[in-house]
Design a protein around this motif. Structure first.
Motif, mmCIF file in Angstrom:
data_model
loop_
_atom_site.group_PDB
_atom_site.id
_atom_site.type_symbol
_atom_site.label_atom_id
_atom_site.label_comp_id
_atom_site.label_asym_id
_atom_site.label_seq_id
_atom_site.Cartn_x
_atom_site.Cartn_y
_atom_site.Cartn_z
ATOM 1 N N UNK A 145 16.638 -8.618 40.879
ATOM 2 C CA UNK A 145 15.234 -8.923 40.570
ATOM 3 C C UNK A 145 14.423 -9.022 41.861
ATOM 4 N N UNK A 146 13.180 -8.530 41.787
ATOM 5 C CA UNK A 146 12.283 -8.577 42.938
ATOM 6 C C UNK A 146 10.973 -9.286 42.593
ATOM 7 N N UNK A 147 10.866 -9.790 41.363
ATOM 8 C CA UNK A 147 9.703 -10.589 40.965
ATOM 9 C C UNK A 147 10.155 -11.509 39.839
ATOM 10 N N UNK A 148 9.618 -12.745 39.830
ATOM 11 C CA UNK A 148 10.080 -13.759 38.869
ATOM 12 C C UNK A 148 8.912 -14.617 38.411
ATOM 13 N N UNK A 149 8.768 -14.757 37.085
ATOM 14 C CA UNK A 149 7.759 -15.650 36.506
ATOM 15 C C UNK A 149 8.434 -16.448 35.394
ATOM 16 N N UNK A 150 8.236 -17.771 35.414
ATOM 17 C CA UNK A 150 8.812 -18.643 34.387
ATOM 18 C C UNK A 150 7.702 -19.474 33.747
ATOM 19 N N UNK A 151 7.734 -19.531 32.400
ATOM 20 C CA UNK A 151 6.765 -20.366 31.685
ATOM 21 C C UNK A 151 7.341 -20.767 30.336
ATOM 22 N N UNK A 152 7.504 -22.067 30.139
ATOM 23 C CA UNK A 152 7.948 -22.624 28.845
ATOM 24 C C UNK A 152 9.222 -21.964 28.315
ATOM 25 N N UNK A 153 10.196 -21.816 29.179
ATOM 26 C CA UNK A 153 11.479 -21.258 28.761
ATOM 27 C C UNK A 153 11.528 -19.744 28.719
ATOM 28 N N UNK A 175 19.841 -18.351 31.210
ATOM 29 C CA UNK A 175 20.078 -16.991 31.668
ATOM 30 C C UNK A 175 20.568 -17.026 33.107
ATOM 31 N N UNK A 176 21.022 -15.862 33.565
ATOM 32 C CA UNK A 176 21.467 -15.712 34.959
ATOM 33 C C UNK A 176 20.728 -14.543 35.580
ATOM 34 N N UNK A 177 20.303 -14.723 36.842
ATOM 35 C CA UNK A 177 19.551 -13.704 37.562
ATOM 36 C C UNK A 177 20.168 -13.492 38.935
ATOM 37 N N UNK A 178 20.304 -12.221 39.343
ATOM 38 C CA UNK A 178 20.760 -11.941 40.706
ATOM 39 C C UNK A 178 19.575 -11.428 41.515
ATOM 40 N N UNK A 179 19.475 -11.870 42.750
ATOM 41 C CA UNK A 179 18.246 -11.736 43.533
ATOM 42 C C UNK A 179 18.383 -10.705 44.649
ATOM 43 N N UNK A 180 17.293 -9.965 44.839
ATOM 44 C CA UNK A 180 17.256 -8.852 45.765
ATOM 45 C C UNK A 180 16.218 -9.111 46.847
ATOM 46 N N UNK A 181 16.357 -8.411 47.954
ATOM 47 C CA UNK A 181 15.376 -8.409 49.029
ATOM 48 C C UNK A 181 13.988 -8.110 48.475
ATOM 49 N N UNK A 182 12.982 -8.872 48.900
ATOM 50 C CA UNK A 182 11.619 -8.661 48.444
ATOM 51 C C UNK A 182 11.170 -9.614 47.366
ATOM 52 N N UNK A 183 12.103 -10.415 46.830
ATOM 53 C CA UNK A 183 11.749 -11.372 45.782
ATOM 54 C C UNK A 183 10.820 -12.451 46.315
#
Length: 257
Positions: A145-153, A175-183
């Motif tokens: 992932x290179x962008x992340x937004x969280x709101x109310x689950x 959930x599970x997320x793996x993170x990439x350069x640029x996040x």
């Protein structure tokens, strides 16, 4: 909200590497150590989420010998609340399936809402551990992932595909997320936070308490790539270059023989 972020201690990539006596990994002597680069983005995103949500508990997990505690302290200084150190002096002998099973065994009864990992480690580079953890736990996952937004689950992420293309994915916690350069841009721990990190809980757990599966693969050999010869620069007119190239191909490959 309960958050888990998984990190790994790796050698600085500017170190001078040697193959160890077993021939299956690198020699650990005389290496400088640091947090895996991709894991720094995972830690930063986990801390940002903790700050956004407010009433959250953030655990950082790392597998390795006592040496990895120094790297864990950086994560604690960045904003993690507690550390779970899985004590394993032979972690380099374990393959990704086993590593993932250890993490999943630790996490399975703790009801984490979100788990962050790096996309891959800089030394082994399998890119498997995070996704395997999700499989063990029965969680949805998104990688790189290179962008992340969280709101109310609800979670909206962008993941990087080949060719610079980004795919938008929506999912719900847990959930599970793996993170990439640029996040994001990982923060530098401040001196006050470094001092606070020394007082945070850092619990060590023997790996024997968590390892429940046998290895499915093994490393047969580690070696440096063979050095390739230098390139050949051809000079002259176009028709001369064509003749030279054909002659070289005849000698090297026999294609035009």
């Amino acid at each position: 909200m309960k958050i888990l972020v998984c990190i790994k201690q790796v050698p600085d990539m500017e170190s001078k590497f040697k193959v160890d006596d077993s021939g299956t990994w690198y020699d650990r002597a005389d290496l400088a150590w640091r947090m895996n680069e991709y894991d720094e983005y995972a830690v930063e995103q986990a801390v940002q989420l903790k700050e956004q949500v407010g009433d959250s508990d953030l655990t950082v997990l790392c597998i390795g010998g006592d040496q990895v505690k120094e790297t864990m302290k950086k994560a604690l200084a960045m904003g993690c609340d507690r550390g779970a150190h899985i004590l394993d002096d032979e972690v380099s002998t374990k393959e990704p399936y086993q590593i993932a099973s250890i993490i999943a065994e630790y996490a399975q009864d703790k009801s984490f809402d979100l788990i962050f990992t790096g996309m891959q480690s800089q030394d082994r580079g399998s890119g498997q551990v995070g996704i395997l953890v999700a499989e063990f736990l029965g969680l949805p996952s998104v990688s790189t992932i290179v962008d992340f937004v969280y709101e109310d689950g609800k979670i909206d992420v962008k993941r990087e595909l080949e060719g610079g293309v980004k795919a938008c994915v929506g999912l719900s916690a847990p959930a599970l997320l793996t993170c990439q350069l640029g996040l994001n841009t990982p923060r530098y721990p401040t001196l006050p936070n470094i001092m606070k990190a020394k007082k945070k809980e850092l619990l060590s757990i023997p790996v024997e308490d968590l390892l429940k599966v046998e290895a499915r693969q093994e490393t047969a050999r580690v070696y440096f790539p063979e050095k390739k010869g230098g390139g050949l620069v051809l000079e002259g007119e176009v028709d001369q270059l064509a003749d030279q190239l054909i002659q070289i191909l005849k000698e090297k490959t026999g294609v035009f023989a």
